[in-house]
Write a protein that holds these residues in place. Structure first.
Motif, mmCIF file in Angstrom:
data_model
loop_
_atom_site.group_PDB
_atom_site.id
_atom_site.type_symbol
_atom_site.label_atom_id
_atom_site.label_comp_id
_atom_site.label_asym_id
_atom_site.label_seq_id
_atom_site.Cartn_x
_atom_site.Cartn_y
_atom_site.Cartn_z
ATOM 1 N N ILE A 6 0.995 -1.069 0.025
ATOM 2 C CA ILE A 6 -0.509 0.316 0.170
ATOM 3 C C ILE A 6 0.549 1.103 -0.016
ATOM 4 C CG2 ILE A 6 -1.731 1.224 1.241
ATOM 5 C CD1 ILE A 6 -2.338 -1.784 2.276
ATOM 6 N N SER A 7 1.082 2.173 -1.228
ATOM 7 C CA SER A 7 2.726 2.950 -1.361
ATOM 8 C C SER A 7 1.241 4.132 -1.484
ATOM 9 C CB SER A 7 2.757 2.913 -2.740
ATOM 10 O OG SER A 7 2.514 2.884 -3.188
ATOM 11 N N LYS A 8 0.224 3.979 -2.142
ATOM 12 C CA LYS A 8 -0.955 5.175 -1.998
ATOM 13 C C LYS A 8 -2.029 5.147 -1.959
ATOM 14 C CE LYS A 8 -0.600 7.283 -6.749
ATOM 15 N NZ LYS A 8 -0.959 7.235 -8.080
ATOM 16 N N ILE A 9 -2.740 6.006 -0.919
ATOM 17 C CA ILE A 9 -3.973 5.763 0.008
ATOM 18 C C ILE A 9 -4.104 7.285 -0.912
ATOM 19 C CG2 ILE A 9 -5.304 5.849 1.833
ATOM 20 C CD1 ILE A 9 -2.986 4.776 3.666
ATOM 21 N N LEU A 10 -5.723 6.928 -0.777
ATOM 22 C CA LEU A 10 -6.564 8.344 -1.110
ATOM 23 C C LEU A 10 -7.831 8.169 -0.321
ATOM 24 C CD1 LEU A 10 -7.244 10.232 -3.308
ATOM 25 C CD2 LEU A 10 -9.254 8.796 -4.173
ATOM 26 N N VAL A 11 -8.236 10.241 0.588
ATOM 27 C CA VAL A 11 -8.904 9.911 1.429
ATOM 28 C C VAL A 11 -10.074 10.696 1.109
ATOM 29 C CG1 VAL A 11 -9.311 11.077 3.577
ATOM 30 C CG2 VAL A 11 -7.381 9.351 3.241
ATOM 31 N N PRO A 12 -11.401 10.472 1.022
ATOM 32 C CA PRO A 12 -11.868 11.427 0.326
ATOM 33 C C PRO A 12 -12.399 12.599 1.482
ATOM 34 C CG PRO A 12 -12.915 9.262 -0.592
ATOM 35 C CD PRO A 12 -11.928 9.387 0.551
ATOM 36 N N LEU A 13 -12.375 13.974 1.164
ATOM 37 C CA LEU A 13 -12.542 14.531 2.726
ATOM 38 C C LEU A 13 -13.543 15.452 1.884
ATOM 39 C CD1 LEU A 13 -8.955 14.852 3.392
ATOM 40 C CD2 LEU A 13 -10.770 14.454 4.960
ATOM 41 N N LYS A 93 -19.211 10.994 -6.541
ATOM 42 C CA LYS A 93 -19.000 9.096 -6.833
ATOM 43 C C LYS A 93 -17.806 8.933 -8.338
ATOM 44 C CE LYS A 93 -24.049 9.352 -5.133
ATOM 45 N NZ LYS A 93 -25.550 9.290 -5.264
ATOM 46 N N LEU A 94 -18.729 9.752 -9.463
ATOM 47 C CA LEU A 94 -18.294 9.474 -10.252
ATOM 48 C C LEU A 94 -16.937 10.393 -10.529
ATOM 49 C CD1 LEU A 94 -21.546 11.107 -12.724
ATOM 50 C CD2 LEU A 94 -20.242 8.497 -11.801
ATOM 51 N N GLU A 95 -16.396 11.839 -9.952
ATOM 52 C CA GLU A 95 -14.812 11.908 -9.793
ATOM 53 C C GLU A 95 -14.624 11.825 -9.200
ATOM 54 O OE1 GLU A 95 -14.646 14.199 -11.791
ATOM 55 O OE2 GLU A 95 -16.319 14.666 -12.950
ATOM 56 N N ILE A 96 -14.632 11.034 -8.050
ATOM 57 C CA ILE A 96 -13.781 9.825 -6.716
ATOM 58 C C ILE A 96 -13.364 8.401 -7.575
ATOM 59 C CG2 ILE A 96 -12.982 8.778 -4.877
ATOM 60 C CD1 ILE A 96 -15.027 11.550 -4.389
ATOM 61 N N VAL A 97 -14.075 7.801 -8.746
ATOM 62 C CA VAL A 97 -14.329 6.544 -8.467
ATOM 63 C C VAL A 97 -12.754 6.834 -10.009
ATOM 64 C CG1 VAL A 97 -14.421 4.574 -9.888
ATOM 65 C CG2 VAL A 97 -16.355 5.050 -7.789
ATOM 66 N N ASP A 98 -13.513 7.914 -10.724
ATOM 67 C CA ASP A 98 -12.442 8.257 -12.092
ATOM 68 C C ASP A 98 -11.054 8.519 -11.323
ATOM 69 O OD1 ASP A 98 -15.247 7.406 -13.829
ATOM 70 O OD2 ASP A 98 -15.022 9.704 -14.306
ATOM 71 N N LYS A 101 -9.256 5.366 -10.718
ATOM 72 C CA LYS A 101 -8.794 4.632 -11.650
ATOM 73 C C LYS A 101 -7.466 5.170 -12.180
ATOM 74 C CE LYS A 101 -13.080 2.247 -13.269
ATOM 75 N NZ LYS A 101 -14.462 3.024 -13.692
ATOM 76 N N GLN A 102 -7.306 6.215 -12.787
ATOM 77 C CA GLN A 102 -6.536 7.166 -13.437
ATOM 78 C C GLN A 102 -5.028 7.499 -12.469
ATOM 79 O OE1 GLN A 102 -7.736 11.150 -13.637
ATOM 80 N NE2 GLN A 102 -9.567 10.806 -14.859
ATOM 81 N N ASN A 103 -5.106 7.392 -11.351
ATOM 82 C CA ASN A 103 -4.006 7.328 -10.300
ATOM 83 C C ASN A 103 -3.522 5.907 -10.098
ATOM 84 O OD1 ASN A 103 -3.522 10.319 -10.461
ATOM 85 N ND2 ASN A 103 -5.583 10.186 -10.465
ATOM 86 N N LYS A 104 -3.921 4.886 -10.314
ATOM 87 C CA LYS A 104 -3.655 3.515 -9.809
ATOM 88 C C LYS A 104 -3.383 4.287 -7.820
ATOM 89 C CE LYS A 104 -1.287 2.296 -14.119
ATOM 90 N NZ LYS A 104 -1.695 3.058 -14.517
ATOM 91 N N VAL A 131 -17.432 2.676 -2.534
ATOM 92 C CA VAL A 131 -17.749 0.718 -2.107
ATOM 93 C C VAL A 131 -18.382 -0.295 -2.663
ATOM 94 C CG1 VAL A 131 -18.356 -1.296 -0.691
ATOM 95 C CG2 VAL A 131 -17.730 0.798 0.328
ATOM 96 N N HIS A 132 -18.862 0.113 -3.984
ATOM 97 C CA HIS A 132 -19.682 -0.869 -5.104
ATOM 98 C C HIS A 132 -19.088 -0.163 -6.580
ATOM 99 C CE1 HIS A 132 -22.350 -1.435 -2.269
ATOM 100 N NE2 HIS A 132 -23.351 -2.591 -2.787
ATOM 101 N N LYS A 133 -18.491 0.725 -7.042
ATOM 102 C CA LYS A 133 -17.546 0.706 -8.029
ATOM 103 C C LYS A 133 -16.700 0.861 -8.352
ATOM 104 C CE LYS A 133 -21.446 3.757 -9.492
ATOM 105 N NZ LYS A 133 -22.363 3.175 -10.144
ATOM 106 N N SER A 134 -15.452 0.750 -6.735
ATOM 107 C CA SER A 134 -13.873 0.598 -6.775
ATOM 108 C C SER A 134 -13.332 -0.691 -7.247
ATOM 109 C CB SER A 134 -14.025 1.683 -5.677
ATOM 110 O OG SER A 134 -12.197 0.976 -4.807
ATOM 111 N N HIS A 135 -12.661 -0.563 -7.851
ATOM 112 C CA HIS A 135 -11.643 -1.602 -8.166
ATOM 113 C C HIS A 135 -11.081 -1.926 -7.167
ATOM 114 C CE1 HIS A 135 -13.910 -1.778 -12.068
ATOM 115 N NE2 HIS A 135 -13.587 -1.092 -12.081
ATOM 116 N N VAL A 136 -10.566 -1.432 -6.804
ATOM 117 C CA VAL A 136 -9.425 -0.986 -5.364
ATOM 118 C C VAL A 136 -9.775 -1.468 -4.477
ATOM 119 C CG1 VAL A 136 -7.532 0.273 -6.546
ATOM 120 C CG2 VAL A 136 -9.065 1.317 -4.756
ATOM 121 N N PRO A 137 -9.365 -1.687 -2.793
ATOM 122 C CA PRO A 137 -10.160 -1.859 -1.471
ATOM 123 C C PRO A 137 -10.423 -0.737 -1.118
ATOM 124 C CG PRO A 137 -8.267 -3.146 -1.469
ATOM 125 C CD PRO A 137 -7.780 -2.885 -2.803
ATOM 126 N N VAL A 138 -11.970 -0.265 -0.249
ATOM 127 C CA VAL A 138 -12.621 0.256 0.320
ATOM 128 C C VAL A 138 -12.199 -0.010 1.646
ATOM 129 C CG1 VAL A 138 -14.187 2.195 0.081
ATOM 130 C CG2 VAL A 138 -13.545 1.144 -1.592
#
Length: 142
Positions: A6-13, A93-98, A101-104, A131-138
């Protein structure tokens, strides 16, 4: 056994208490894994036909986002974590999932409920969608 780094973590704020609880958990994980954290906030876009009526609102929402991103940056720095931030416009929802994807990213850590007005049975609507649309663990934090 598959070992995932786990090197890159995204946190929606969104500035809510719950989103900062999510940040605290992300900091804990980042310290254990040597990860960086990126905070993301999505400013809602209001209908274009409202034009000048919403310009002051958009400016206020952006100003608020900058303030709580600075707060998040300070908290991360105090814990020795590199923090980046991104402010986008659109539907969260859409912007975070996109963006994921773009930033791995390797992991998303978020509060279960933010400032959204719509309440769902177990999770906030944004958390539930990610949770339902992400391709990475949430990791959803209460």
């Amino acid at each position: 056994m598959n070992k995932t780094k786990i090197s890159k973590i995204l946190v929606p704020l969104d500035g809510s208490k719950n989103s900062f609880i999510g940040l605290d958990k992300a900091i804990y994980i980042a310290r254990q894994c040597g990860s960086t954290i990126t905070g993301i906030h999505v400013v809602s876009i209001y209908p274009q036909h409202l034009g000048d009526l919403v310009t002051p609102l958009k400016a206020k929402l952006l100003q608020d986002a900058i303030k709580f991103m600075e707060k998040a940056k300070v908290v991360c720095a105090q814990n020795g974590i590199v923090f980046r931030h991104k402010i986008l416009y659109g539907e969260a929802k859409l912007e975070i999932v996109d963006f994921v994807k773009q930033n791995k990213f390797d992991l998303i850590v978020m509060g279960s409920r933010g400032l959204g007005g719509v309440k769902e049975a177990l999770l906030g609507s944004v958390s539930n969608a990610i949770v339902h649309k992400s391709h990475v663990p949430v990791l959803v934090v209460k």
